[in-house]
Design an enzyme around this catalytic site. Sequence first.
Site, PDB file in Angstrom:
ATOM      1  N   CYS A 153      -2.373   2.923   0.174  1.00 46.54           N
ATOM      2  CA  CYS A 153      -2.438   3.172   1.627  1.00 46.54           C
ATOM      3  C   CYS A 153      -1.053   3.167   2.283  1.00 46.54           C
ATOM      4  CB  CYS A 153      -3.277   2.106   2.311  1.00 46.54           C
ATOM      5  SG  CYS A 153      -4.878   1.842   1.588  1.00 46.54           S
TER       6      CYS A 153
HETATM    7  O1  KQY Z   1      -6.263   1.476   4.070  1.00 40.72           O
HETATM    8  C1  KQY Z   1      -5.700   2.184   4.821  1.00 40.72           C
HETATM    9  N1  KQY Z   1      -5.469   3.419   4.464  1.00 40.72           N
HETATM   10  C2  KQY Z   1      -5.263   1.772   6.158  1.00 40.72           C
HETATM   11  C3  KQY Z   1      -5.785   0.490   6.579  1.00 40.72           C
HETATM   12  C4  KQY Z   1      -5.457   0.244   8.010  1.00 40.72           C
HETATM   13  C5  KQY Z   1      -5.772  -1.089   8.433  1.00 40.72           C
HETATM   14  C6  KQY Z   1      -5.282  -1.390   9.802  1.00 40.72           C
HETATM   15  N2  KQY Z   1      -5.407  -2.787  10.063  1.00 40.72           N
END
Ligand code: KQY
Length: 371
Positions: free
Chosen positions: A361
């Site tokens: 992420c």
């Molecule tokens: O997992 C993701 N691609 C983003 C997670 C965002 C979390 C914001 N607190």
Amino acid sequence: MKILKTMPAADSFYMPAEFDRHSGCILIWPHRRDSWQNGGYAARRAFVRLCTLISDSEKVTVCARAQDYDEARRELPDNVRIVEMSSDDSWARDVAPTFVTNGKELRGIDWGFNAWGGLYNGLYFPWDQDNKLARKLCDIMDVDCYDLRHFILEGGSIHTDGEGTVITTEECLLSPGRNPELSRIQIEKMLSDTIGAKKVIWLPRGIYNDETDGHIDNICAFTSPTNVVLAWTDDENDPQYEISKECLDVLCASTDAKGRSITVHKLLQPSPVYVTEEDCRGLDCMDGEPTRVPGDRLAASYVNFYISNSTVIVPQFGDKNDAAAIETLSALFPTRKVVGLIAEDALLSRDILIGGGNIHCITQQIPDIIK
Ligand code: KQY
């Protein structure tokens, strides 16, 4: 840099697989005090270790806000490039461009970003700096940029084999906070017109309690054409069991864009990871409310790995299944070293997980157009 109003597929551009060669990787220096504990110091250590590993085999660019530049420059290795850029948080997978190529030229897609659900169930407000980041990066990189801001999509919600097969989840792409005016067929058409999907495989749901509305990159990923890893548990009392079983059934009943069946490799999940009181003490409130509550289950998963040119970097949780995840992935990536994100025995993945995601992420690969 041109802003393009055409569609990538119509221009013969497509999104390559992550396991194809990269020329670089983009990350965003963590700064949000309601996302990252204790002013982000633990998260920064995790980002530094990750950048160090990736920079062994690809050029790493880190976006840092003006006020964070000095710390980023002090902490990151010299071979990491830092560019000054505003952001609302640090999820490069979701806010950096999705890169497409025709084999000779690189272009970026600037999707609309609304913090995973906008005013319906988004995770923070405002998100305007994040929404501008993809276009600014295309500008700095001098690559033409497809204007897809009218279509809400995060990079973590799609995976491709680079040969026309795209996997995603219904939970995310059909959620009311994304593109509620579009039908499943219209969304498939959009994936076809933009990243070159010839077949979309819809898994019903993502990891239990994933606050992104079940991003695919936390539950299932291609390791090569026709091979995927799927987050799995044998514990039928865990709500994850039913979710993973539904995904397994869909994958086993599916063929890819070339009509080939798909081999599913199960990655046994870590035991549930929960937010502690100490975690919460380190997090600022958002609009007067805590962002985490002790006892909340975090969306931990080994599937959220990053495939660099030389190395696959895998989350580790201090769990009995950590080693098995490395072993399974090592067999699936025979030309790469598979390593956990650890340093001096510290489990750095947990420091990213507190923010709500993991290694995949916070990274966005830039494909290498020289094959
Ligand atoms: O997992 C993701 N691609 C983003 C997670 C965002 C979390 C914001 N607190």
